[in-house]
Structure formats: structure tokens, C-alpha cells
Motif scaffolding. Structure first.
Motif, PDB file in Angstrom:
ATOM      1  N   ILE A  74       0.865  -1.176   0.000  1.00 25.51           N
ATOM      2  CA  ILE A  74       0.000   0.000   0.000  1.00 25.51           C
ATOM      3  C   ILE A  74       0.903   1.228   0.000  1.00 25.51           C
ATOM      4  O   ILE A  74       1.393   1.661   1.042  1.00 25.51           O
ATOM      5  CB  ILE A  74      -0.960   0.003   1.205  1.00 25.51           C
ATOM      6  N   PRO A  75       1.153   1.784  -1.197  1.00 23.47           N
ATOM      7  CA  PRO A  75       2.036   2.946  -1.288  1.00 23.47           C
ATOM      8  C   PRO A  75       1.354   4.194  -0.725  1.00 23.47           C
ATOM      9  O   PRO A  75       0.127   4.307  -0.763  1.00 23.47           O
ATOM     10  CB  PRO A  75       2.298   3.092  -2.787  1.00 23.47           C
ATOM     11  N   ALA A  76       2.145   5.110  -0.238  1.00 25.77           N
ATOM     12  CA  ALA A  76       1.610   6.371   0.291  1.00 25.77           C
ATOM     13  C   ALA A  76       0.749   7.046  -0.766  1.00 25.77           C
ATOM     14  O   ALA A  76       1.223   7.357  -1.854  1.00 25.77           O
ATOM     15  CB  ALA A  76       2.747   7.283   0.720  1.00 25.77           C
ATOM     16  N   GLY A  77      -0.525   7.219  -0.481  1.00 25.12           N
ATOM     17  CA  GLY A  77      -1.429   7.900  -1.401  1.00 25.12           C
ATOM     18  C   GLY A  77      -1.805   7.114  -2.634  1.00 25.12           C
ATOM     19  O   GLY A  77      -2.493   7.638  -3.508  1.00 25.12           O
ATOM     20  N   GLY A  78      -1.380   5.853  -2.725  1.00 28.05           N
ATOM     21  CA  GLY A  78      -1.642   5.070  -3.935  1.00 28.05           C
ATOM     22  C   GLY A  78      -2.597   3.927  -3.692  1.00 28.05           C
ATOM     23  O   GLY A  78      -2.958   3.611  -2.564  1.00 28.05           O
ATOM     24  N   ALA A  79      -3.000   3.292  -4.773  1.00 26.35           N
ATOM     25  CA  ALA A  79      -3.880   2.129  -4.702  1.00 26.35           C
ATOM     26  C   ALA A  79      -3.092   0.904  -4.259  1.00 26.35           C
ATOM     27  O   ALA A  79      -1.927   0.745  -4.628  1.00 26.35           O
ATOM     28  CB  ALA A  79      -4.509   1.867  -6.074  1.00 26.35           C
ATOM     29  N   PRO A  80      -3.705   0.019  -3.473  1.00 23.50           N
ATOM     30  CA  PRO A  80      -3.034  -1.212  -3.063  1.00 23.50           C
ATOM     31  C   PRO A  80      -2.651  -2.077  -4.260  1.00 23.50           C
ATOM     32  O   PRO A  80      -3.343  -2.100  -5.278  1.00 23.50           O
ATOM     33  CB  PRO A  80      -4.079  -1.922  -2.198  1.00 23.50           C
ATOM     34  N   VAL A  81      -1.534  -2.783  -4.114  1.00 19.83           N
ATOM     35  CA  VAL A  81      -1.035  -3.715  -5.121  1.00 19.83           C
ATOM     36  C   VAL A  81      -1.000  -5.078  -4.452  1.00 19.83           C
ATOM     37  O   VAL A  81      -0.447  -5.220  -3.368  1.00 19.83           O
ATOM     38  CB  VAL A  81       0.374  -3.301  -5.598  1.00 19.83           C
ATOM     39  N   LYS A  82      -1.581  -6.100  -5.105  1.00 19.82           N
ATOM     40  CA  LYS A  82      -1.720  -7.413  -4.461  1.00 19.82           C
ATOM     41  C   LYS A  82      -0.984  -8.496  -5.235  1.00 19.82           C
ATOM     42  O   LYS A  82      -1.114  -8.597  -6.454  1.00 19.82           O
ATOM     43  CB  LYS A  82      -3.193  -7.784  -4.343  1.00 19.82           C
ATOM     44  N   GLY A  83      -0.234  -9.291  -4.496  1.00 22.20           N
ATOM     45  CA  GLY A  83       0.424 -10.470  -5.046  1.00 22.20           C
ATOM     46  C   GLY A  83       1.832 -10.194  -5.530  1.00 22.20           C
ATOM     47  O   GLY A  83       2.156  -9.095  -5.962  1.00 22.20           O
ATOM     48  N   PRO A  84       2.710 -11.205  -5.450  1.00 17.93           N
ATOM     49  CA  PRO A  84       4.125 -11.039  -5.791  1.00 17.93           C
ATOM     50  C   PRO A  84       4.400 -10.517  -7.195  1.00 17.93           C
ATOM     51  O   PRO A  84       5.265  -9.660  -7.377  1.00 17.93           O
ATOM     52  CB  PRO A  84       4.699 -12.446  -5.606  1.00 17.93           C
ATOM     53  N   GLU A  85       3.677 -11.012  -8.197  1.00 23.61           N
ATOM     54  CA  GLU A  85       3.946 -10.579  -9.566  1.00 23.61           C
ATOM     55  C   GLU A  85       3.591  -9.101  -9.752  1.00 23.61           C
ATOM     56  O   GLU A  85       4.379  -8.324 -10.314  1.00 23.61           O
ATOM     57  CB  GLU A  85       3.176 -11.428 -10.571  1.00 23.61           C
ATOM     58  N   ALA A  86       2.414  -8.703  -9.273  1.00 31.79           N
ATOM     59  CA  ALA A  86       1.995  -7.304  -9.389  1.00 31.79           C
ATOM     60  C   ALA A  86       2.914  -6.395  -8.576  1.00 31.79           C
ATOM     61  O   ALA A  86       3.238  -5.285  -9.003  1.00 31.79           O
ATOM     62  CB  ALA A  86       0.546  -7.146  -8.943  1.00 31.79           C
TER      63      ALA A  86
END
Length: 120
Positions: free
Chosen positions: A35-47
């Protein structure tokens, strides 16, 4: 435990700084979230690997992690500290970025996998 987490953090830094973002994704559990500061969550190792690949492609490098605290609760660790990173600034100049980070980590045998990684 703090030294073990600091060693793993140093390996994370080295992997990112080499640009090996496919291997970097392997630091994360299959259901991990970044979950980057101010960004959308990214899920899973590849992403997650692709997220960091994009950062590298946009000129971010020289990542450094300092581990300040580690809380152990069974097979779960909560680690926190400071981070810094160089990247593009105004007029093409390099700029240093930094802040605080928190990881929730689970033991996987003798290794660790990141479940949650966030920063400000």
C-alpha cells in the motif's frame, strides 16, 4: 530478531537496487499487499514486482532501509523503520525521498515473507 530482519531488509535493498524486480516479488507472500503512500493497493508477488519495476523505470534507485523496531507475535512480525530513495526531481535533478515504513511479516520456515508493506 531485529538483526535478522535488518539482514533481510538489506537483501531487499540490494535486489531492488540491482533492478531484479522479479526476484523482489518473491519477498512477498502470495496474498501480500503493498500500500504505497497515497496510492492504490497492489496485491500479489507478480503485481508487486511490476510495481517496483515501474518505479525503477521512472528513475528511482539507491533504496536504503533502516530497521528501527521489530515486534514478535508467534510467527508474525511487525517491523518498522525509515527508508530513503533517490529519484527524479525538478529540472532533471536528482532528489532524495524518504519516510517511515511498516511491514507485517510471517515466518516461512527459516525465512520470512512480507504480508503487508506500507510507507509514508
Amino acid at each position: 530478531m531485529t538483526s535478522e530482519v535488518a539482514n533481510k531488509a538489506a537483501k531487499w535493498d540490494d535486489t531492488f537496487n540491482k533492478g531484479d524486480t522479479a526476484t523482489l516479488g518473491g519477498f512477498y507472500a502470495p496474498d501480500a499487499l503493498v500500500i504505497p503512500a497515497g496510492g492504490a493497493p497492489v496485491k500479489g508477488p507478480e503485481a508487486i514486482g511490476n510495481f517496483f519495476k515501474d518505479l525503477r523505470a521512472n528513475g528511482f534507485s539507491d533504496h536504503k532501509i533502516a530497521v528501527d523496531n521489530v515486534i514478535e507475535n508467534g510467527d508474525t512480525l511487525i517491523a518498522s523503520g525509515k527508508w530513503q530513495l533517490n529519484g527524479p526531481g525538478e529540472n532533471g535533478a536528482s532528489k532524495q525521498y524518504g519516510g517511515n515504513w511498516v511491514n507485517v511479516v510471517k515466518r516461512n520456515g527459516s525465512d520470512f515473507q512480507i504480508l503487508l508493506h506500507t510507507w509514508n
